[in-house]
Motif scaffolding. Structure first.
Motif, mmCIF file in Angstrom:
data_model
loop_
_atom_site.group_PDB
_atom_site.id
_atom_site.type_symbol
_atom_site.label_atom_id
_atom_site.label_comp_id
_atom_site.label_asym_id
_atom_site.label_seq_id
_atom_site.Cartn_x
_atom_site.Cartn_y
_atom_site.Cartn_z
ATOM 1 N N GLY A 1 0.808 -1.209 0.000
ATOM 2 C CA GLY A 1 0.000 0.000 0.000
ATOM 3 C C GLY A 1 0.846 1.265 0.000
ATOM 4 N N THR B 1 1.690 5.712 3.952
ATOM 5 C CA THR B 1 0.987 5.869 5.216
ATOM 6 C C THR B 1 0.153 4.641 5.578
ATOM 7 O OG1 THR B 1 -0.812 6.976 4.023
ATOM 8 C CG2 THR B 1 0.895 8.373 5.016
ATOM 9 N N GLN B 2 -0.432 3.967 4.584
ATOM 10 C CA GLN B 2 -1.317 2.822 4.835
ATOM 11 C C GLN B 2 -0.879 1.610 4.006
ATOM 12 O OE1 GLN B 2 -4.991 4.991 3.859
ATOM 13 N NE2 GLN B 2 -5.636 4.672 5.979
ATOM 14 N N LEU C 1 -3.310 -1.780 3.335
ATOM 15 C CA LEU C 1 -4.546 -1.816 2.561
ATOM 16 C C LEU C 1 -4.481 -2.805 1.397
ATOM 17 C CD1 LEU C 1 -5.720 1.912 2.329
ATOM 18 C CD2 LEU C 1 -6.803 0.041 3.565
ATOM 19 N N ASP D 1 -5.987 -3.471 6.325
ATOM 20 C CA ASP D 1 -5.619 -2.742 7.542
ATOM 21 C C ASP D 1 -5.400 -1.282 7.172
ATOM 22 O OD1 ASP D 1 -4.726 -1.813 9.932
ATOM 23 O OD2 ASP D 1 -2.899 -3.022 10.005
ATOM 24 N N ALA D 2 -6.286 -0.412 7.632
ATOM 25 C CA ALA D 2 -6.219 1.011 7.291
ATOM 26 C C ALA D 2 -5.389 1.811 8.285
ATOM 27 C CB ALA D 2 -7.623 1.588 7.200
ATOM 28 N N THR D 3 -4.612 1.147 9.128
ATOM 29 C CA THR D 3 -3.796 1.855 10.122
ATOM 30 C C THR D 3 -2.782 2.767 9.446
ATOM 31 O OG1 THR D 3 -3.997 -0.007 11.651
ATOM 32 C CG2 THR D 3 -2.227 1.571 12.064
ATOM 33 N N ASN D 4 -2.707 4.000 9.888
ATOM 34 C CA ASN D 4 -1.705 4.945 9.403
ATOM 35 C C ASN D 4 -0.418 4.692 10.182
ATOM 36 O OD1 ASN D 4 -0.056 7.272 8.934
ATOM 37 N ND2 ASN D 4 -1.885 8.400 8.309
ATOM 38 N N LYS E 1 1.005 6.437 13.680
ATOM 39 C CA LYS E 1 1.166 5.571 14.845
ATOM 40 C C LYS E 1 2.615 5.584 15.331
ATOM 41 C CE LYS E 1 0.364 0.772 16.300
ATOM 42 N NZ LYS E 1 -0.112 -0.571 15.856
#
Length: 628
Positions: free
Chosen positions: A288, A291-292, A295, A601-604, A608
């Protein structure tokens, strides 16, 4: 373990140049009786692998190439006919179950299929033939027939049909290669391209429709070595030593420091970690955005098989081109973020590679090695001043910006540049106050990063070397209000808390002091530029560590016993086609497994990671300022 007689058939005139001799190197494939446990093949597994083989269209490809080369398949036989569908499907099932892929195991696996499963792959077996397989003598005859049948079809994708598949000295092999005729070289080149096409067609068929809907084209590239032969007495890289029987394999020696050598003369023998002959597989993996990254599933999009190296830049470019041809890399959307290709430091230093990546609309993302000598760390190893190739007079102003480790800085920051800044967080943590010291260094450097008016682009007019130059539009950081500068007193911010530039030159000396400048990159700058992120910044560090972890986990996933268990190809036939297809099917098994268990997983990861760093220091860490 009995050795099969090599004189079992007489090839026809159309295939008389092919080497049908069975390798003299003792391998498990010399036993016609398979020693692996025979699993009960489920209908679901048979159907899943059959669909992948069918979607890849490799059976039709091989049949077409056989017709193109004028290879006859022989007359009628009273025995049941094998099919490439059946053979490739069984190979894929053996790989997915962690079983070694040999001609004997493939044949045993085919005999273990039910009548309905055999019909799906175009085969039938009579009750008499199944009963005869239980007898060792009868199975040995069937093994000979099956081996010849496979060799006849796989020779059209054999990259080295003119080289013998047995252990010979390096001098003898070099002499034989020197005697290669133009016809043999042409045939080898054609077969190499065919094998590359087959392997990548299998990879493409393993990716389900819709799996890459959120994929913007960001890639991670790396290589892994699959051992073809261990090093035993009498083997080595010197001319008088013997090499492995696999014609396309190459010698490699990896030291405990992870430094790779392709000979055993320049390495420190006291630090040997792994040694032998093998094949390296360069793979590009989807990922991805910066940042993500979670995804998109981590799928192998393309592969290239070659001899071991510290980093094959030509293979990376070839993989990108192959993935684009196969429709796995989408075109870049208008005004989208720059697409990145993450590599390790083994791929650096090649100007042709750097140009090739930029021409394919990618930006490299990597760290820089910390150059050391006996006198200590080399300062300024990746610091290059900007020059103007079209400068007509020595009195004309120069561009001004200085590139340090892939980023352009104001010349007033020259005293802050030259130190190694692309450090891993674990190295910083290991040093007392390392995180805080690195953050203070960034607070001094990052305000002086040059702004952007244009991205990297190619000029239309070729330079003196005949190549189109690469250019970038830069803006003075004082114009953007990030530093105070006496040359920009009319527009510079009056905030006394921001850094102050102290130029020691007149404003007319550098063109960047007028506010904007277009810089033509030098050859050294092209090799080290990173336009997608500022090397050394926390954003760059977090993104690079995340992507490098993806690379390592991808090959660990491929070689995991629960996925394929393929860590080496030191068993079975020594011809390259079956070994290459086995490695490709291991990547296929990894792709299938990744897609089954994938949850976006859309975690930035940057946000983080910054939060954790803020907590570690007790205050917000230094962010890279906006460049536009």
């Amino acid at each position: 373990m009995s050795v099969i007689c090599a004189r079992f058939c007489r090839p026809t005139a159309s295939i008389s140049t092919y080497d049908f001799s069975i390798p003299t190197e003792r391998t498990p494939d010399m036993a016609p009786i398979c020693t692996i446990p025979r699993p009960s093949w489920s209908d679901a597994l048979v159907e899943e692998t059959r669909q992948i083989i069918k979607s890849s269209n490799v059976v039709a490809m091989i049949a077409g190439w056989m017709h193109e080369d004028g290879i006859r398949t022989g007359g009628r036989s009273s025995k049941s006919a094998f099919t490439l569908d059946a053979v490739l499907t069984m190979m894929a099932m053996l790989v997915s179950c962690g079983c070694p892929v040999t001609y004997a195991s493939i044949l045993r696996g085919l005999y273990a299929l039910t009548d309905d499963q055999l019909r799906r792959v175009g085969m039938t077996l009579t009750t008499h033939e199944r009963a005869a397989a239980a007898d060792q003598t009868s199975f040995k005859r069937e093994f000979h027939r099956f081996w010849a049948w496979c060799q006849l079809r796989l020779q059209v994708i054999d990259p080295s049909p003119h080289l013998e598949a047995r252990r010979v000295t390096n001098h003898a092999r070099a002499s034989r290669i020197a005697r290669t005729t133009p016809a043999e070289a042409s045939r080898a080149a054609t077969n190499t391209e065919r094998l590359h096409t087959v392997c990548n067609a299998l990879l493409g068929a393993s990716i389900q429709p819709g799996a890459l809907d959120d994929f913007a084209g960001n890639l991670v590239a790396d290589g892994s070595i699959f051992q073809a032969s261990q090093l035993v007495a009498g083997m080595g890289s010197k001319p008088g030593k013997k090499r492995a029987a696999a014609p396309g394999s190459g010698f490699y020696l990896r030291q405990r420091s992870h430094e790779l050598h392709t000979d055993d003369m320049s390495a420190n023998r006291a630090q040997i970690g792994k040694i032998g002959y093998g094949y390296e597989t360069t793979v590009i993996t989807s990922i991805g955005s910066l940042t993500q990254p979670g995804l998109v599933p981590r799928l192998a999009l393309a592969m290239d098989l070659h001899t071991p190296s510290a980093g094959s830049t030509t293979s990376v470019l070839r993989c990108i081109d192959t993935a684009k041809v196969n429709g796995l890399i989408p075109p870049r959307r208008p005004r989208a973020a720059p697409r990145t290709l993450t590599v390790d430091m083994g791929y650096l230093g090649d100007a042709a590679f750097a140009r090739g990546i930029l021409e394919r609309d990618y930006h490299l993302l990597h760290a820089y090695p910390n150059r050391r000598t006996s006198r200590g760390t080399v300062r300024g190893a990746y610091t290059f001043a900007s020059t103007d190739p079209g400068r007509r007079s020595v009195d004309a102003p120069s561009p001004g910006p200085i590139m340090d480790q892939g980023e352009f800085y104001c010349p007033a920051a020259a005293h802050l540049l030259g130190e190694h800044v692309t450090k891993r967080r674990r190295d910083l943590v290991a040093t007392s106050g390392g995180i805080a010291q690195h953050d203070r260094r960034l607070a001094e450097r990052l305000p002086f990063v040059m702004g952007r008016t244009t991205g990297l682009h190619q000029g239309n007019k070729p330079d003196s070397s005949g190549q189109r130059p690469w250019k970038i539009g830069l803006q003075c950081p004082a114009v953007q209000g990030r530093v105070r500068c006496p040359h920009m007193a009319s527009v510079a911010a009056r905030d006394a808390t921001i850094p102050e530039a102290k130029p020691t030159w007149e404003r007319e000396q550098y063109r960047c002091c007028s506010g904007q400048v277009v810089v033509t990159l030098t050859e050294q700058q092209i090799k080290t530029v990173q336009a997608a992120s500022t090397p050394g910044s926390w954003e760059h560090t977090l993104a690079l560590e995340n992507r490098r972890a993806v690379t390592e986990s991808k090959f660990a996933h491929v070689k995991n016993r629960s996925v394929s268990g393929v860590t080496a190809v030191n068993h079975g036939p020594r011809r390259e086609p079956l070994m290459a297809i086995t490695i490709a099917l291991a990547l296929v098994a990894s792709n299938v497994s990744m897609q089954k268990g994938f949850v976006p997983d859309a975690t930035n990861v940057l946000r983080k990671g910054m939060t954790f760093l803020d907590c570690d220091l007790g205050h917000p860490v230094t962010r890279r300022p906006p460049l536009t």
